[in-house]
Scaffold this active site. Structure first.
Site, mmCIF file in Angstrom:
data_model
loop_
_atom_site.group_PDB
_atom_site.id
_atom_site.type_symbol
_atom_site.label_atom_id
_atom_site.label_comp_id
_atom_site.label_asym_id
_atom_site.label_seq_id
_atom_site.Cartn_x
_atom_site.Cartn_y
_atom_site.Cartn_z
ATOM 1 N N ARG A 53 -4.290 0.018 7.017
ATOM 2 C CA ARG A 53 -3.888 0.455 5.668
ATOM 3 C C ARG A 53 -4.250 1.913 5.634
ATOM 4 O O ARG A 53 -5.402 2.298 5.681
ATOM 5 C CB ARG A 53 -4.647 -0.352 4.605
ATOM 6 C CG ARG A 53 -4.365 0.114 3.172
ATOM 7 C CD ARG A 53 -2.916 -0.147 2.774
ATOM 8 N NE ARG A 53 -2.678 0.299 1.403
ATOM 9 C CZ ARG A 53 -2.195 1.502 1.082
ATOM 10 N NH1 ARG A 53 -1.897 2.389 2.026
ATOM 11 N NH2 ARG A 53 -2.003 1.821 -0.179
ATOM 12 N N HIS A 56 -5.782 6.747 2.048
ATOM 13 C CA HIS A 56 -5.245 6.773 0.692
ATOM 14 C C HIS A 56 -6.390 6.807 -0.306
ATOM 15 O O HIS A 56 -7.561 6.677 0.055
ATOM 16 C CB HIS A 56 -4.362 5.548 0.439
ATOM 17 C CG HIS A 56 -5.102 4.246 0.464
ATOM 18 N ND1 HIS A 56 -5.545 3.645 1.635
ATOM 19 C CD2 HIS A 56 -5.517 3.423 -0.542
ATOM 20 C CE1 HIS A 56 -6.177 2.524 1.355
ATOM 21 N NE2 HIS A 56 -6.176 2.354 0.040
ATOM 22 N N HIS A 58 -7.227 5.743 -4.801
ATOM 23 C CA HIS A 58 -6.760 5.144 -6.047
ATOM 24 C C HIS A 58 -7.282 5.992 -7.204
ATOM 25 O O HIS A 58 -8.490 6.165 -7.356
ATOM 26 C CB HIS A 58 -7.267 3.714 -6.190
ATOM 27 C CG HIS A 58 -6.995 2.856 -4.988
ATOM 28 N ND1 HIS A 58 -5.732 2.497 -4.600
ATOM 29 C CD2 HIS A 58 -7.839 2.306 -4.078
ATOM 30 C CE1 HIS A 58 -5.794 1.750 -3.519
ATOM 31 N NE2 HIS A 58 -7.064 1.628 -3.164
ATOM 32 N N GLU A 63 -12.424 0.090 -5.991
ATOM 33 C CA GLU A 63 -11.997 -1.021 -5.122
ATOM 34 C C GLU A 63 -13.205 -1.782 -4.615
ATOM 35 O O GLU A 63 -14.139 -1.200 -4.059
ATOM 36 C CB GLU A 63 -11.192 -0.459 -3.952
ATOM 37 C CG GLU A 63 -10.799 -1.492 -2.908
ATOM 38 C CD GLU A 63 -9.962 -0.887 -1.783
ATOM 39 O OE1 GLU A 63 -8.996 -0.168 -2.095
ATOM 40 O OE2 GLU A 63 -10.296 -1.099 -0.600
ATOM 41 N N HIS A 102 -10.002 6.672 1.593
ATOM 42 C CA HIS A 102 -10.471 5.672 2.549
ATOM 43 C C HIS A 102 -9.305 5.084 3.336
ATOM 44 O O HIS A 102 -8.128 5.298 3.005
ATOM 45 C CB HIS A 102 -11.242 4.563 1.837
ATOM 46 C CG HIS A 102 -10.449 3.842 0.776
ATOM 47 N ND1 HIS A 102 -10.259 4.361 -0.483
ATOM 48 C CD2 HIS A 102 -9.815 2.641 0.782
ATOM 49 C CE1 HIS A 102 -9.537 3.528 -1.218
ATOM 50 N NE2 HIS A 102 -9.248 2.461 -0.468
ATOM 51 N N GLU A 125 -1.190 -1.877 -6.230
ATOM 52 C CA GLU A 125 -1.388 -1.443 -4.846
ATOM 53 C C GLU A 125 -0.195 -0.632 -4.353
ATOM 54 O O GLU A 125 -0.310 0.181 -3.441
ATOM 55 C CB GLU A 125 -1.617 -2.666 -3.952
ATOM 56 C CG GLU A 125 -1.845 -2.355 -2.474
ATOM 57 C CD GLU A 125 -3.126 -1.583 -2.188
ATOM 58 O OE1 GLU A 125 -3.242 -1.029 -1.085
ATOM 59 O OE2 GLU A 125 -4.004 -1.529 -3.071
#
Length: 353
Positions: A53, A56, A58, A63, A102, A125
């Site tokens: 993943r 990125h 948020h 999270e 992260h 997401e």
């Protein structure tokens, strides 16, 4: 709190069509898919070995992650300029504050499955800030100048968001490996939840808890894993400071949510379902199967607080209970005399009385 009884507090998360690409799949449950879940969102994500993943962040939620199976490696950038790299296995949790950059990568040998919980029900997401999306929509000359790399060398740069990126399984013994000077059981962003000595309720089950008390970085979220024996139940209770988001790991269950004014919504759950109990709503979780029920629970507060029915009743004088509940004093004597948390099924033959 006012709500209509046709609102469902169950969402069949693992039966939804996933987003799939480059060795990864994700299924999300925000308030848009799961209308009852107004304060917390959740994601079930799977990564094949080597799949990542991507880097990125948020902007609108912290999270909290729990690893169900497999192993993964995370990288994290602290706004103070420091960074961390950690490896997680089954039962481990992480917490990344809102806005911190992260990545998450499966390190094999098999698939890594984890659940992400976010302290914002409106979180999606699909709407995160990804490094490939950002740089693909920034003038190449700006990227070249920023990175100090000739523009001709950036022609292979992604032309849009990668989201998942497939790669080789990291070799933690290679020259790529991150240096760790001392062995650690707990690090700033990693906590081995299932390594706890949990709260043990004789004949009923166990409760693992990770609040800001046990996991200091997790200031806005707390989490728990309940293991409830067949026929037993997480007793009637409510949380005065947080909404509760559930992911049913194994088994089958019944949960009823009391919304005041005579409104109760009762739902049946199975593994892979998500559940929700709004802040302040009374509820219970009962194991309706023949195997141990395991439930992952997330709260949108770093402090774990619970008002349990048995503890409440046991703190009141007998005359108060007799008058309020319309019971005789002899019956009042048989009511709980302390906090139960999980109540065993005393009709089970294997329960020692």
């Amino acid at each position: 709190m006012k709500a209509t009884t046709n609102l469902s507090f169950r969402y069949q998360l693992e039966k939804q069509t996933p987003r799939t690409s480059s060795g990864g799949t994700t299924r999300g449950a925000s308030v848009h898919e799961f209308p009852a879940s107004i304060g917390i969102a959740g994601v079930s994500m799977r990564l094949e070995p080597g799949s990542m993943r991507e880097l990125h962040w948020h902007a609108n939620a912290a999270e909290w992650g729990y690893v169900i199976s497999g192993r993964c490696r995370t990288t994290l950038l602290n706004p103070d300029g420091s960074s961390e790299i950690d490896v997680f296995g089954p039962g481990d949790i992480w917490y990344f504050p809102r806005g911190w950059g992260h990545s998450i990568q499966s390190i094999g040998p098999g698939e890594c499955h984890f659940v992400l919980i976010f302290d914002n029900g409106d979180f999606s997401e699909d709407h995160t800030f990804s490094i490939t999306d950002w740089l693909a929509h920034t003038p190449q000359s700006v990227v070249s100048q920023n990175l100090g790399i000739d523009a001709d060398k950036l022609k292979a740069w992604p032309k849009g968001e990668a989201y998942f990126a497939a790669g080789s399984v990291p070799n933690e013994r290679s020259w790529d490996a991150a240096v760790r000077k001392y062995p650690e059981l707990v690090s700033a962003h990693r906590y081995p939840l299932l390594a706890q000595q949990p709260r043990q309720i004789a004949g009923g089950g166990v409760q693992y808890i990770a609040s800001v008390k046990e996991f200091p970085i997790s200031t806005t979220m707390a989490g728990s894993v309940l293991e409830i024996e067949p026929g037993a139940m997480r007793e009637l209770h409510w949380h005065p400071n947080a909404d509760e988001w559930q992911y049913y790991l194994t088994g089958t269950a019944e949960m009823a949510v009391f919304l005041a004014e005579g409104q109760v919504v009762t739902e049946q759950f199975e593994a892979g379902d998500a559940g929700y109990a709004p802040m302040g709503s009374g509820h219970y979780i009962k194991n309706t199967g023949s195997d141990v029920l395991r439930v992952l629970i997330g709260f949108n507060s770093g402090q774990y607080q619970s008002n349990d029915l048995s503890a409440w009743l046991s703190t009141n004088p007998p005359d108060v209970l007799a008058t309020n509940l319309g019971l005789s004093r002899d019956v009042v004597k048989d009511l709980p005399h302390g906090e139960a948390i999980i109540v065993a099924d005393t009709n089970r033959r294997d329960v020692i009385r």
